[in-house]
Design an enzyme around this catalytic site. Sequence first.
Site, PDB file in Angstrom:
ATOM      1  N   SER A 383       0.833  -1.203   0.000  1.00  0.00           N
ATOM      2  CA  SER A 383       0.000   0.000   0.000  1.00  0.00           C
ATOM      3  C   SER A 383       0.864   1.249   0.000  1.00  0.00           C
ATOM      4  CB  SER A 383      -0.917   0.018   1.222  1.00  0.00           C
ATOM      5  OG  SER A 383      -0.261   0.587   2.346  1.00  0.00           O
ATOM      6  N   ASP A 384       0.328   2.338  -0.522  1.00  0.00           N
ATOM      7  CA  ASP A 384       0.987   3.628  -0.362  1.00  0.00           C
ATOM      8  C   ASP A 384       0.848   4.049   1.100  1.00  0.00           C
ATOM      9  OD1 ASP A 384       2.333   5.995  -1.014  1.00  0.00           O
ATOM     10  OD2 ASP A 384       1.238   6.219  -2.881  1.00  0.00           O
TER      11      ASP A 384
END
Length: 680
Positions: A383-384
Site C-alpha cells: 500500500s501507499d
Amino acid sequence: MIIKSLILAVFICLTQQVSSQPKSSGKQPVLGVRSVKILEMSGLKFKDLNRNGQLDKYEDWRLSAQERSRDLLTKMSLEQKVGFMLISTTRMKNDQSFGPAASREPITSDFNEEDLVASQNMFTRKPLPAPIMNAAGTTKAVTQYHLRHFILRANVSARTTAEWANKLQALCEGDGLGIPAIVASNPRNHITAAAAIGTSVGQTVFSAWPGELGLSAMRDLKLVREFADIARQEWAAVGLRKGYMYMADLATEPRWQRIEGTFGENAQWAGQMITEIVYGFQGTTLGPGSVAMTTKHFPGGGSGQGGQDPHFDWGKKEVFPGGKFANNLIPFKAAIKAGTSAIMPYYSLPADTKYEPIAYAYNRAVIHDLLRTELGFSGIINSDTGPIEMMPWGAENLSIQERYKRTLEAGVNLYSGTADPANLLATVKSGMVDTKLIDDSVLRLLMEKFNLGLFENPYVDEDAAERLVGNAQFRARADLAHRKSIVLLRNEAEMLPLKPKTKVYFDVNAAKAGGTATQATSYTINDGKYPITFVATPDEADVIVLWLKPSAKSLFASDGSPIYLSLSKNSIDVAYVNSLTAKKPTILAINYSNPWVIDEIYPKATNTTAKGVLATFGTTPDALLDIVTGKFSPTGKMPFTTPISEAAVQQQKEDVPGYEEGAGYALFHYEEGLTFKIRK
C-alpha cells in the site's frame, strides 16, 4: 592510490556479478554474523538464527526460498506475522523526518528511540479518525512491534547509512527468530526540483543523474540499464535493499505535480524504461546483489481530475474522459514481465469506469481481479503511505478495522504508514478476516528476503561503501547521461553552438524573489573550460543564455485551487525575461518538471530576439554549457508534449497523451528534438 583503485574495481566487479548467481547453488555463501552461533555440518556452515542448537529448514541456505519461507511461517506467532506486514519510516538519531526540527545536532548512525505520533493528517492537515504512529523508536519497533520493514528518509553520508544499517541488522539478528530487516527508500540518484518526503530524497552522496524525465529524454535504453545497475551497486553497498520506485504512471495530465517522477506520456516507451530499470536494479531474478523494486502507482495515477493529487480529498478522483484506462496498464505489464518484486496501488478512486469508486487499495476488482488474476502479478502488493488512516477515499465511513478487512480481502500484503500493529492485530484477532490472508502476505514477504540473501548476510562493508558510492567512474557515466538528456527544440539561424570568443551573460534561474532582478548566479569566470567569455551584465554580452527553472507550488502545499502551467504562475518574472530577450540575442533553456506553457515569453511579439530553446529535466550547468558551446551535440527527445497555451491545458483530457490531443494543442511535440554538428 593505484591499490585503492584496484580494490574498488574488484568490489564493483563482485557487486555486478552477485545478482546473477544462482540461488541454492550448493556453494557455501558468506555468512554475516554478530550474535548468533554458527552451526557446522558436513563441512558447511549455517546460522543458528533461533538459537535452538539445530539446523531448521529456514536456516538451511541449500533449500529453496519457498521451502524456507514456509518453514519460518510455521514458527512465527500471530503478533510477529502482523508486525511483519507493516513498513514504517525509521529514523536515525537526530533525524526529524515527519516531525518538528527539535534537534540541531547532526544525524548519526545511532537509533532514534522516540516514537513519533501524528495528531493530524500530515497531508490534509485534518484530525485523524484515530491516532497513528508514523515512526516508532527503532528498538521498540523491532523487539516489541516485530517490524522488519523500514523506510529510510535521512540524507547522510554513505558510511553513516552503512553503519546504521549494520546496527539495525544486528538488532534484528539478536531478536526472536533472527529475521533480518529490509530497508527501503525513495529515489536518491536524481537532480530534482521538488525533493520531498514520500517522493524523492533528492541529490545525495550517490551518483547524481538526470531526473526521471531526463533519463527518458536520452532515448538510450542501454544507458538507462547502466544507470539502474550503478544505482543498485550504491544502494546495496550501504544496506538499502528495497526501492520505493519507479513510477510507471503516465504524464497525460500536464498539471499533475508528480510528472517529474514519470518517464513521460507514452505508455509503450514508459514500459521499455521500466523494463530496463527493473532489470538494472533486480537482475533477471532477485539475488544477493539485487535491490527489490516497488513499481508505482497501480493502475496509474497520472489522470487525476483537474491535475489534482489524491493525497488530498479534492484530488481523490481519477478520471478517464478519453477512455484510456487500459493505456495506463501498459507500463505495469512491462514491470510484471520484468519481474518487479512489488507493486504499489495509489490513493485514487476510479470515477468513471466499470470499477467501484473506492480507493485502489480497497478495490478488489482492481487489485485482486485485474492485477493478480488477469495480469498475473505474483509479487508483493504494498500500500501507499496511509490509506487506512489518512487517505481512505470511498471508505471514509468504515471503521479502522473494517478498512483493514476490506484492504486485506482486496489483496494488500504490506501496509505503509504506521509502525503500530495494534489495529491490524485487533482486526485479525476479531475473526473478521481469514488468517490465510495473513499467511499468504507473510509468505510473499519472506520469499523476497530469502531471495535477496538477507538471511545469510544482511551486513555491509562500511569502508567499501564509502569508496564505492559516488565514485569517479559512476560520476562520469552520470555526466554523459546529463548531456544526452538535454533537448534542443529551436535553433534559429543556427545560433548554436555558440561561436568561439562569444561574450555570454549566463543567468541561471530567472525566478526573482519579489519580482526584482538579480545578478547571474553562475559562471562569470570561465576557468578555461569553454571557448567563450562570460560577462557580468547583459549589456556586455553578445548573447544571453537564460536558464529558467519554473517552480510550482509543492505537492504537499496543495490547497485544491486550480493548477496553472503559465510561467508567471510558477515563480518566473516574465517581465524580466522579456526585457532580456528584447535586448540581446537569447538562448532560452527551460527546466521542465511539468509541461510548462511558455507563450508569455516564446513565441512573443516581433520584438523578441530568442534564437534558441533548450529543454532540461534536472541537470547541471556544466552539461547545459557543453551543449550550448558545442562540446557535445544534443540528441535528446521530448518525453511529453508541451501545450501551446493555458487554454489548451484547461481543455485537454486528463488521460489522453498530448500527442493525441489533436491539432492546435502542442507547442513542442512528443519526441521532438534537434541536433547540430560540433564546430571545428
